[in-house]
Design a protein around this motif. Structure first.
Motif, PDB file in Angstrom:
ATOM      1  N   GLU A  10      18.012  15.533  50.016  1.00 31.21           N
ATOM      2  CA  GLU A  10      17.753  15.910  48.623  1.00 31.21           C
ATOM      3  C   GLU A  10      16.347  15.481  48.199  1.00 31.21           C
ATOM      4  OE1 GLU A  10      22.258  15.590  46.773  1.00 31.21           O
ATOM      5  OE2 GLU A  10      21.077  13.759  47.056  1.00 31.21           O
ATOM      6  N   LEU A  11      15.978  14.289  48.596  1.00 27.88           N
ATOM      7  CA  LEU A  11      14.652  13.766  48.281  1.00 27.88           C
ATOM      8  C   LEU A  11      13.579  14.663  48.908  1.00 27.88           C
ATOM      9  CD1 LEU A  11      13.076  11.284  47.073  1.00 27.88           C
ATOM     10  CD2 LEU A  11      13.234  10.290  49.354  1.00 27.88           C
ATOM     11  N   TYR A  12      13.794  15.063  50.146  1.00 19.70           N
ATOM     12  CA  TYR A  12      12.821  15.910  50.845  1.00 19.70           C
ATOM     13  C   TYR A  12      12.687  17.266  50.159  1.00 19.70           C
ATOM     14  CZ  TYR A  12       9.956  17.573  54.622  1.00 19.70           C
ATOM     15  OH  TYR A  12       8.894  18.064  55.337  1.00 19.70           O
ATOM     16  N   ARG A  13      13.818  17.876  49.827  1.00 18.91           N
ATOM     17  CA  ARG A  13      13.769  19.173  49.128  1.00 18.91           C
ATOM     18  C   ARG A  13      13.026  19.062  47.790  1.00 18.91           C
ATOM     19  NH1 ARG A  13      19.019  19.692  51.424  1.00 18.91           N
ATOM     20  NH2 ARG A  13      19.088  21.460  52.844  1.00 18.91           N
ATOM     21  N   GLU A  74      11.266  28.896  55.915  1.00 23.43           N
ATOM     22  CA  GLU A  74      12.179  28.463  56.970  1.00 23.43           C
ATOM     23  C   GLU A  74      12.312  26.953  56.890  1.00 23.43           C
ATOM     24  OE1 GLU A  74      10.705  30.028  60.681  1.00 23.43           O
ATOM     25  OE2 GLU A  74      10.259  31.936  59.712  1.00 23.43           O
ATOM     26  N   LEU A  75      13.446  26.497  56.421  1.00 23.60           N
ATOM     27  CA  LEU A  75      13.678  25.061  56.265  1.00 23.60           C
ATOM     28  C   LEU A  75      15.031  24.710  56.866  1.00 23.60           C
ATOM     29  CD1 LEU A  75      12.964  22.262  55.022  1.00 23.60           C
ATOM     30  CD2 LEU A  75      14.127  23.041  52.944  1.00 23.60           C
ATOM     31  N   LYS A  76      15.000  23.827  57.841  1.00 25.50           N
ATOM     32  CA  LYS A  76      16.234  23.295  58.430  1.00 25.50           C
ATOM     33  C   LYS A  76      16.123  21.780  58.392  1.00 25.50           C
ATOM     34  CE  LYS A  76      16.773  27.095  61.662  1.00 25.50           C
ATOM     35  NZ  LYS A  76      16.680  27.495  63.055  1.00 25.50           N
ATOM     36  N   ILE A  77      17.131  21.149  57.800  1.00 22.98           N
ATOM     37  CA  ILE A  77      17.160  19.693  57.729  1.00 22.98           C
ATOM     38  C   ILE A  77      18.353  19.217  58.541  1.00 22.98           C
ATOM     39  CG2 ILE A  77      17.402  17.687  56.228  1.00 22.98           C
ATOM     40  CD1 ILE A  77      16.034  19.314  54.020  1.00 22.98           C
ATOM     41  N   VAL A  88      13.277  17.366  60.143  1.00 23.84           N
ATOM     42  CA  VAL A  88      13.037  18.587  59.392  1.00 23.84           C
ATOM     43  C   VAL A  88      12.235  19.567  60.254  1.00 23.84           C
ATOM     44  CG1 VAL A  88      11.970  19.571  57.324  1.00 23.84           C
ATOM     45  CG2 VAL A  88      12.965  17.263  57.243  1.00 23.84           C
ATOM     46  N   GLU A  89      12.725  20.807  60.311  1.00 23.40           N
ATOM     47  CA  GLU A  89      11.968  21.912  60.887  1.00 23.40           C
ATOM     48  C   GLU A  89      11.633  22.814  59.716  1.00 23.40           C
ATOM     49  OE1 GLU A  89      13.697  23.658  64.680  1.00 23.40           O
ATOM     50  OE2 GLU A  89      15.440  22.686  63.754  1.00 23.40           O
ATOM     51  N   MET A  90      10.359  23.169  59.575  1.00 28.17           N
ATOM     52  CA  MET A  90      10.011  24.019  58.442  1.00 28.17           C
ATOM     53  C   MET A  90       8.728  24.786  58.714  1.00 28.17           C
ATOM     54  SD  MET A  90       8.709  21.469  55.494  1.00 28.17           S
ATOM     55  CE  MET A  90       7.073  20.786  55.554  1.00 28.17           C
ATOM     56  N   ARG A  91       8.516  25.747  57.888  1.00 31.15           N
ATOM     57  CA  ARG A  91       7.306  26.568  57.924  1.00 31.15           C
ATOM     58  C   ARG A  91       6.745  26.602  56.516  1.00 31.15           C
ATOM     59  NH1 ARG A  91       7.884  32.562  58.185  1.00 31.15           N
ATOM     60  NH2 ARG A  91       5.743  33.252  57.911  1.00 31.15           N
ATOM     61  N   GLY A  92       5.457  26.325  56.384  1.00 30.90           N
ATOM     62  CA  GLY A  92       4.775  26.414  55.107  1.00 30.90           C
ATOM     63  C   GLY A  92       3.871  27.635  55.105  1.00 30.90           C
TER      64      GLY A  92
END
Length: 135
Positions: A10-13, A74-77, A88-92
């Protein structure tokens, strides 16, 4: 503002939304005073480790002047066996401010948080994605 009840996910999001809002002081406010930010793949001349909230603020202060983030499509936690740590895997996606060229970076991060504050953030970003003039 983070609360002790927030999970690391939650903090990361919440932090991602602050980055999209270009609220760098708010994002740094999610950090523990003694938090550590590491960049294992940082190119020569770039910091590999920042210690403390003040160092994180100094490093991130001008981020919106360089990168205009638009979304994290693309966000996978992933939760780890340690409830304080996520992967965390993500794309910015956005644009480079100076050139107007597209920004598209894939990240993997290992993030730990205690009592609603980021205590350790290891950011495995690819320095080859930075325009040559900015490296």
């Amino acid at each position: 503002m983070a609360t002790p009840a927030q999970s690391p996910a939650e903090l990361y999001r919440h932090g991602l939304q602050l980055l999209l809002d270009k609220d760098i002081p708010g994002w740094v406010g999610l950090w523990d005073d003694d938090g550590v930010f590491e960049f294992p793949f940082a190119p020569d001349g770039w910091p590999k480790r920042l210690e403390g909230k003040a160092a994180v603020l100094d490093y991130m202060r001008d981020y919106p002047d360089h990168i205009d983030l638009h979304e994290f499509p693309e966000l996978k936690i992933h939760q780890t066996v340690d409830p304080r740590t996520i992967v965390v895997e993500m794309r910015g996606v956005g644009r480079w401010v100076e050139s107007g060229e597209p920004f598209d970076m894939t990240y993997i991060a290992v993030v730990s948080a205690t009592d609603g504050r980021i205590t350790h953030y290891r950011d495995y970003w690819n320095p080859l994605g930075i325009p040559k003039g900015d490296r």
